[in-house]
Write an enzyme that holds these catalytic residues in place. Sequence first.
Site, PDB file in Angstrom:
ATOM      1  N   CYS A   1      -0.455   4.143   2.142  1.00  0.00           N
ATOM      2  CA  CYS A   1      -0.313   3.936   3.597  1.00  0.00           C
ATOM      3  C   CYS A   1       1.139   4.144   4.028  1.00  0.00           C
ATOM      4  O   CYS A   1       1.409   4.753   5.049  1.00  0.00           O
ATOM      5  CB  CYS A   1      -0.705   2.520   4.008  1.00  0.00           C
ATOM      6  SG  CYS A   1      -2.190   1.893   3.264  1.00  0.00           S
ATOM      7  N   ASP A   2       2.086   3.614   3.262  1.00  0.00           N
ATOM      8  CA  ASP A   2       3.477   3.541   3.727  1.00  0.00           C
ATOM      9  C   ASP A   2       4.446   4.456   2.979  1.00  0.00           C
ATOM     10  O   ASP A   2       5.611   4.564   3.368  1.00  0.00           O
ATOM     11  CB  ASP A   2       3.987   2.088   3.602  1.00  0.00           C
ATOM     12  CG  ASP A   2       3.145   1.129   4.440  1.00  0.00           C
ATOM     13  OD1 ASP A   2       2.647   1.576   5.492  1.00  0.00           O
ATOM     14  OD2 ASP A   2       2.990  -0.041   4.045  1.00  0.00           O
TER      15      ASP A   2
ATOM     16  N   CYS B   1       0.826  -1.208   0.000  1.00  0.00           N
ATOM     17  CA  CYS B   1       0.000   0.000   0.000  1.00  0.00           C
ATOM     18  C   CYS B   1       0.861   1.259   0.000  1.00  0.00           C
ATOM     19  O   CYS B   1       1.368   1.674   1.047  1.00  0.00           O
ATOM     20  CB  CYS B   1      -0.929  -0.025   1.219  1.00  0.00           C
ATOM     21  SG  CYS B   1      -1.931   1.453   1.364  1.00  0.00           S
TER      22      CYS B   1
END
Length: 296
Positions: A130-131, A127
């Site tokens: 997300c990261d 992701c």
Amino acid sequence: MYDIIIVGAGPAGLTAALYALRANKKVLVLEAKTYGGQIVNASKVENYPGVKSISGFDYAKVLYEQVKDLGADFKFETVVRIDEEKNVITSKNTYQAKAIILATGAENRKLRLENEENLIGKGVSYCATCDGNFYKNKVVAVVGGGNTALEDAVYLSNIASKVYLIHRRDSFRGEETYVDELRKQENVEYILNANIVKINGEDKIESIDVKNIDGNIQTIVIDGLFIAVGQEPKNEIFKNIIEIDKNGYIISEDGVHTSQKGIYVAGDARVKTLRQLTTAVSDGAIAATTAIKEMR
Ligand code: NAP
């Protein structure tokens, strides 16, 4: 006893809940992880009619709140089985309803390399939104050739110092608009006709070995690897009660009924030609209205 149990709180499941609640039905939504499904991983959604641009996370949040405010019960429990009496059994409880809608979506496909699972959260991610922020001015690689990989590569090229885009063919499956956007980014290097064969590192990722079609292997030093090679359904647990195809997708002749009366399907979990937000929400609306009509 609920009117409708919906398994999965992605866009398809939440839309099914929205329609059922607006028809005054008692609705339980069961979700193993968190609401939103895969759309939360999309940095920008720009092909949803009537919405010029929104992050997948924001879209999911609004939809969840809309459904919650209408009075849905949410239980964050993993469904383990549906038995012959159509009891929905989770890791904690057993629930009953007049109708069940399966909106289980799909999950990220793994490369199935030796070190992959060990290094999740230590350089391996599925992701980018997300990261991605952990990789400011660092070197990352994205693997895949679909919309997710292209979108991830664009997103990461604005954060990382360098992005390698590794794809097993010489052309991309993703849309031209993303390819065009990516071509404008100067810090993206393409490694085409190539596969990652090894992920190196113990406590954190250090490098990857990439093999091209001539069989040559090059080692590329990276700080992060973003795997975007598609999705796989997760319907094995239902095969005692409904038909699924050889790839694990739920078979539905008309796109809404499963092979079992009273059990319906919506979204990416079913056999279909286009897995998009628009088609997922459409499925959710149809599943709920069909279930309501048939339970009368
Ligand atoms: P996808 O379209 O299925 O693409 C998966 C990519 O990974 C393909 O390029 C495939 O290669 C490659 N691949 C698969 N298995 C591999 C393996 N073992 N090793 C190396 N490469 C592998 O998946 P996706 O990009 O996640 O997209 C899923 C769906 O969501 C699509 O319908 C997509 O359009 C949609 N989506 C839409 C948006 C948007 O509209 N904003 C954003 C993201 C995703 P091949 O091409 O060689 O098969």
